[in-house]
Design a protein around this motif. Structure first.
Motif, PDB file in Angstrom:
ATOM      1  N   GLY A  10     -19.615  50.273 -43.837  1.00 26.29           N
ATOM      2  CA  GLY A  10     -18.228  50.745 -43.844  1.00 26.29           C
ATOM      3  C   GLY A  10     -17.270  49.615 -43.502  1.00 26.29           C
ATOM      4  N   GLN A  11     -15.985  49.913 -43.476  1.00 23.38           N
ATOM      5  CA  GLN A  11     -14.987  48.880 -43.168  1.00 23.38           C
ATOM      6  C   GLN A  11     -15.248  48.265 -41.792  1.00 23.38           C
ATOM      7  OE1 GLN A  11     -10.784  49.648 -44.490  1.00 23.38           O
ATOM      8  NE2 GLN A  11     -11.402  51.750 -44.070  1.00 23.38           N
ATOM      9  N   VAL A  12     -15.367  49.134 -40.789  1.00 21.45           N
ATOM     10  CA  VAL A  12     -15.537  48.635 -39.424  1.00 21.45           C
ATOM     11  C   VAL A  12     -16.960  48.100 -39.230  1.00 21.45           C
ATOM     12  CG1 VAL A  12     -15.500  49.298 -36.979  1.00 21.45           C
ATOM     13  CG2 VAL A  12     -13.733  50.156 -38.534  1.00 21.45           C
ATOM     14  N   ARG A  31     -26.059  53.947 -44.491  1.00 19.93           N
ATOM     15  CA  ARG A  31     -26.441  55.345 -44.713  1.00 19.93           C
ATOM     16  C   ARG A  31     -27.829  55.475 -45.356  1.00 19.93           C
ATOM     17  NH1 ARG A  31     -23.637  60.217 -47.296  1.00 19.93           N
ATOM     18  NH2 ARG A  31     -21.788  58.960 -47.696  1.00 19.93           N
ATOM     19  N   ASP A  35     -29.340  58.235 -42.028  1.00 23.67           N
ATOM     20  CA  ASP A  35     -28.377  59.268 -42.444  1.00 23.67           C
ATOM     21  C   ASP A  35     -28.003  60.114 -41.235  1.00 23.67           C
ATOM     22  OD1 ASP A  35     -26.952  61.326 -43.528  1.00 23.67           O
ATOM     23  OD2 ASP A  35     -28.429  61.829 -45.074  1.00 23.67           O
ATOM     24  N   LEU A  36     -26.734  60.086 -40.871  1.00 21.36           N
ATOM     25  CA  LEU A  36     -26.307  60.830 -39.681  1.00 21.36           C
ATOM     26  C   LEU A  36     -26.363  62.345 -39.871  1.00 21.36           C
ATOM     27  CD1 LEU A  36     -25.288  58.005 -38.708  1.00 21.36           C
ATOM     28  CD2 LEU A  36     -23.447  59.242 -37.572  1.00 21.36           C
ATOM     29  N   ALA A  59     -19.151  57.367 -40.245  1.00 18.59           N
ATOM     30  CA  ALA A  59     -18.363  58.610 -40.156  1.00 18.59           C
ATOM     31  C   ALA A  59     -18.119  59.146 -41.550  1.00 18.59           C
ATOM     32  CB  ALA A  59     -17.022  58.342 -39.470  1.00 18.59           C
ATOM     33  N   THR A  61     -15.359  60.018 -43.635  1.00 15.81           N
ATOM     34  CA  THR A  61     -13.931  59.667 -43.516  1.00 15.81           C
ATOM     35  C   THR A  61     -13.066  60.173 -44.672  1.00 15.81           C
ATOM     36  OG1 THR A  61     -14.393  57.526 -44.540  1.00 15.81           O
ATOM     37  CG2 THR A  61     -14.353  57.594 -42.130  1.00 15.81           C
ATOM     38  N   TYR A 124     -11.217  67.258 -40.993  1.00 15.77           N
ATOM     39  CA  TYR A 124     -11.629  65.918 -40.548  1.00 15.77           C
ATOM     40  C   TYR A 124     -11.266  65.710 -39.071  1.00 15.77           C
ATOM     41  CZ  TYR A 124     -11.371  60.838 -39.896  1.00 15.77           C
ATOM     42  OH  TYR A 124     -11.503  59.560 -39.390  1.00 15.77           O
ATOM     43  N   LYS A 128     -13.832  65.158 -35.878  1.00 20.28           N
ATOM     44  CA  LYS A 128     -13.826  63.961 -35.033  1.00 20.28           C
ATOM     45  C   LYS A 128     -13.586  64.338 -33.566  1.00 20.28           C
ATOM     46  CE  LYS A 128     -14.057  60.202 -36.103  1.00 20.28           C
ATOM     47  NZ  LYS A 128     -15.260  59.310 -36.250  1.00 20.28           N
ATOM     48  N   VAL A 150      -6.927  52.560 -40.782  1.00 26.60           N
ATOM     49  CA  VAL A 150      -7.809  51.389 -40.883  1.00 26.60           C
ATOM     50  C   VAL A 150      -7.844  50.844 -42.316  1.00 26.60           C
ATOM     51  CG1 VAL A 150     -10.175  50.550 -40.549  1.00 26.60           C
ATOM     52  CG2 VAL A 150      -9.234  52.259 -38.988  1.00 26.60           C
TER      53      VAL A 150
HETATM   54  N1  LIG Z   1     -10.421  54.700 -42.201  1.00 27.22           N
HETATM   55  C1  LIG Z   1      -9.415  55.075 -41.404  1.00 27.22           C
HETATM   56  O1  LIG Z   1      -8.238  55.044 -41.781  1.00 27.22           O
HETATM   57  C2  LIG Z   1      -9.699  55.513 -39.987  1.00 27.22           C
HETATM   58  C3  LIG Z   1      -8.632  55.951 -39.190  1.00 27.22           C
HETATM   59  C4  LIG Z   1      -8.895  56.363 -37.893  1.00 27.22           C
HETATM   60  C5  LIG Z   1     -10.190  56.341 -37.402  1.00 27.22           C
HETATM   61  N2  LIG Z   1     -11.206  55.937 -38.190  1.00 27.22           N
HETATM   62  C6  LIG Z   1     -12.565  55.963 -37.649  1.00 27.22           C
HETATM   63  O2  LIG Z   1     -13.045  54.623 -37.596  1.00 27.22           O
HETATM   64  C7  LIG Z   1     -14.462  54.618 -37.771  1.00 27.22           C
HETATM   65  C8  LIG Z   1     -14.843  53.635 -38.874  1.00 27.22           C
HETATM   66  O3  LIG Z   1     -14.266  54.090 -40.085  1.00 27.22           O
HETATM   67  P1  LIG Z   1     -14.152  53.167 -41.376  1.00 27.22           P
HETATM   68  O4  LIG Z   1     -12.730  53.018 -41.695  1.00 27.22           O
HETATM   69  O5  LIG Z   1     -15.013  51.959 -41.221  1.00 27.22           O
HETATM   70  O6  LIG Z   1     -14.775  54.194 -42.421  1.00 27.22           O
HETATM   71  P2  LIG Z   1     -15.574  53.897 -43.770  1.00 27.22           P
HETATM   72  O7  LIG Z   1     -15.148  52.594 -44.347  1.00 27.22           O
HETATM   73  O8  LIG Z   1     -15.483  55.134 -44.564  1.00 27.22           O
HETATM   74  O9  LIG Z   1     -17.048  53.704 -43.232  1.00 27.22           O
HETATM   75  C9  LIG Z   1     -17.821  54.769 -42.765  1.00 27.22           C
HETATM   76  C10 LIG Z   1     -19.256  54.474 -43.121  1.00 27.22           C
HETATM   77  O10 LIG Z   1     -20.026  55.591 -42.683  1.00 27.22           O
HETATM   78  C11 LIG Z   1     -20.945  55.876 -43.713  1.00 27.22           C
HETATM   79  N3  LIG Z   1     -21.395  57.249 -43.703  1.00 27.22           N
HETATM   80  C12 LIG Z   1     -20.795  58.358 -44.210  1.00 27.22           C
HETATM   81  N4  LIG Z   1     -21.588  59.420 -44.065  1.00 27.22           N
HETATM   82  C13 LIG Z   1     -22.725  58.969 -43.480  1.00 27.22           C
HETATM   83  C14 LIG Z   1     -23.924  59.577 -43.090  1.00 27.22           C
HETATM   84  N5  LIG Z   1     -24.155  60.873 -43.298  1.00 27.22           N
HETATM   85  N6  LIG Z   1     -24.883  58.811 -42.507  1.00 27.22           N
HETATM   86  C15 LIG Z   1     -24.694  57.491 -42.317  1.00 27.22           C
HETATM   87  N7  LIG Z   1     -23.577  56.855 -42.676  1.00 27.22           N
HETATM   88  C16 LIG Z   1     -22.603  57.594 -43.250  1.00 27.22           C
HETATM   89  C17 LIG Z   1     -20.220  55.566 -44.990  1.00 27.22           C
HETATM   90  O11 LIG Z   1     -21.157  55.390 -46.026  1.00 27.22           O
HETATM   91  P3  LIG Z   1     -20.765  55.714 -47.545  1.00 27.22           P
HETATM   92  O12 LIG Z   1     -19.800  54.632 -47.922  1.00 27.22           O
HETATM   93  O13 LIG Z   1     -22.075  55.684 -48.236  1.00 27.22           O
HETATM   94  O14 LIG Z   1     -20.109  57.064 -47.515  1.00 27.22           O
HETATM   95  C18 LIG Z   1     -19.476  54.298 -44.626  1.00 27.22           C
HETATM   96  O15 LIG Z   1     -20.263  53.149 -44.856  1.00 27.22           O
HETATM   97  C19 LIG Z   1     -14.854  56.070 -38.070  1.00 27.22           C
HETATM   98  O16 LIG Z   1     -15.267  56.679 -36.871  1.00 27.22           O
HETATM   99  C20 LIG Z   1     -13.545  56.707 -38.519  1.00 27.22           C
HETATM  100  O17 LIG Z   1     -13.525  58.103 -38.277  1.00 27.22           O
HETATM  101  C21 LIG Z   1     -10.995  55.503 -39.474  1.00 27.22           C
END
Ligand SMILES: NC(=O)c1ccc[n+]([C@@H]2O[C@H](COP(=O)([O-])OP(=O)(O)OC[C@H]3O[C@@H](n4cnc5c(N)ncnc54)[C@H](OP(=O)(O)O)[C@@H]3O)[C@@H](O)[C@H]2O)c1
Length: 296
Positions: A10-12, A31, A35-36, A59, A61, A124, A128, A150
């Motif tokens: 993911g991004q983070v 993932r 798998d969560l 997550a 997302t 969502y 969370k 993010v």
């Molecule tokens: N993005 C935002 O704007 C934002 C804002 C506030 C808070 N956050 C929080 O920041 C954290 C990091 O988010 P991010 O922006 O890095 O999100 P992201 O880029 O969507 O990355 C989330 C990762 O989790 C993976 N994932 C999804 N379902 C899964 C599962 N069942 N088992 C294992 N992995 C799984 C995704 O894989 P796939 O790509 O295969 O789905 C993706 O690689 C999260 O807790 C998010 O809730 C994000």
């Protein structure tokens, strides 16, 4: 220190990998490897890797899609973090987990502080918030970092959409009545790695995290609207020539309402853990430095 990172692609997660690698023995799983949604696999993986620290960057997302997949969103965002935390507690390990501005409804006039009561507007945000509660109920030492808006050059996000549409379209309508702090995944990863290093250097990472455990707001500094964020992106990337038009959120059809005020107050992070993320404008500039230069 054994570190287990989930959501590694993911991004983070992707931003964290190179920064956590020098801090210990890192197992970074995407993932496909972990798998969560599968609690048994999750418990087995933690027991196999025996980490001292789990960093959960995985997550569900997809904010709009969550409205039609509430059970999956709840399992991944709500239940799984609690399972990770329970396993951490059994091992004497600690957990770092991320949450979101979407736990709030955005009706407060001021930036939100950690003690403000959550009131999510959609599936969502509810999932969370449940994750925050299951982590805290486990009794494991845990830091929960709530962040907002993010983006990175990796994955799908507002920055990537603007860079693409800015070149494809003549005009672009962008919401101008939602306020928040765009937060670069690189800044989140830097801050997290700094804190992991502090915890490790204390000699007992779990004890260090327990001493300061709880929810922290963690965003880049300042605040803006999506429209002004788009203007800042376009000013740094002259190939984005679309004319930006400010619109109210009410004119942008969406299955779920977003908070009008997503601003999170970062003072607890600064005062308790002594970490401050750079202003959002500076972070955006640093993020875009990785793109090839544009001939004007
Ligand atoms: N993005 C935002 O704007 C934002 C804002 C506030 C808070 N956050 C929080 O920041 C954290 C990091 O988010 P991010 O922006 O890095 O999100 P992201 O880029 O969507 O990355 C989330 C990762 O989790 C993976 N994932 C999804 N379902 C899964 C599962 N069942 N088992 C294992 N992995 C799984 C995704 O894989 P796939 O790509 O295969 O789905 C993706 O690689 C999260 O807790 C998010 O809730 C994000």
């Amino acid at each position: 220190m054994n570190i287990l990172l989930t959501g590694a692609h993911g991004q983070v997660g992707a931003a964290l990998q190179p920064l956590l690698e020098p801090l210990g023995h890192l197992t970074a799983l995407g993932r496909e490897a972990l798998d969560l949604a599968d609690a048994d696999a999750l418990r087995a993986a933690v027991r196999r890797h025996r980490p001292q620290l789990i960093v959960n960057a995985a997550a569900y997302t997809a904010v709009d899609r969550a409205e039609t997949e509430p059970a999956l969103a709840e399992t991944v965002n709500g239940i799984a973090p609690g399972v990770l935390a329970e396993e951490a507690q059994h091992l004497g390990a600690a957990l770092i987990h991320y949450s979101t501005d979407y736990v709030f409804d955005g009706s407060r006039a001021e930036p939100y502080v950690e003690t403000d009561p959550p009131h999510p507007l959609g599936v969502y945000g509810r999932s969370k918030w449940l994750g925050e509660q299951t982590v805290q109920a486990s009794g494991a030492p845990a830091w929960i970092f709530r962040t907002s808006w993010v983006y990175s050059l990796h994955g799908a996000n507002f920055l990537k959409t603007m860079l693409r549409l800015g070149q494809e379209r003549d005009t672009l309508n962008v919401v101008n009545d939602q306020w928040g702090a765009p937060t670069w995944a690189g800044s989140l990863a830097d801050a997290t790695a700094t804190l992991v290093r502090k915890a490790r250097d204390s000699g007992d990472a779990a004890a260090f995290i327990r001493q300061h455990q709880g929810v922290y707001h963690m965003t880049n500094g300042g605040a803006t609207t999506w429209y002004a964020f788009a203007q800042a992106i376009f000013s740094l990337r002259p190939e984005c020539r679309a004319r930006l038009v400010p619109i109210p959120a009410s004119a942008y059809p969406s299955p779920v309402r977003r908070p009008a005020n997503s601003r999170l107050d970062n003072r607890k992070l600064a005062e308790t853990l002594h970490v401050t993320l750079p202003p959002w404008q500076e972070a955006l500039q640093r993020c875009l430095e990785a793109l090839p230069p544009i001939s004007r």
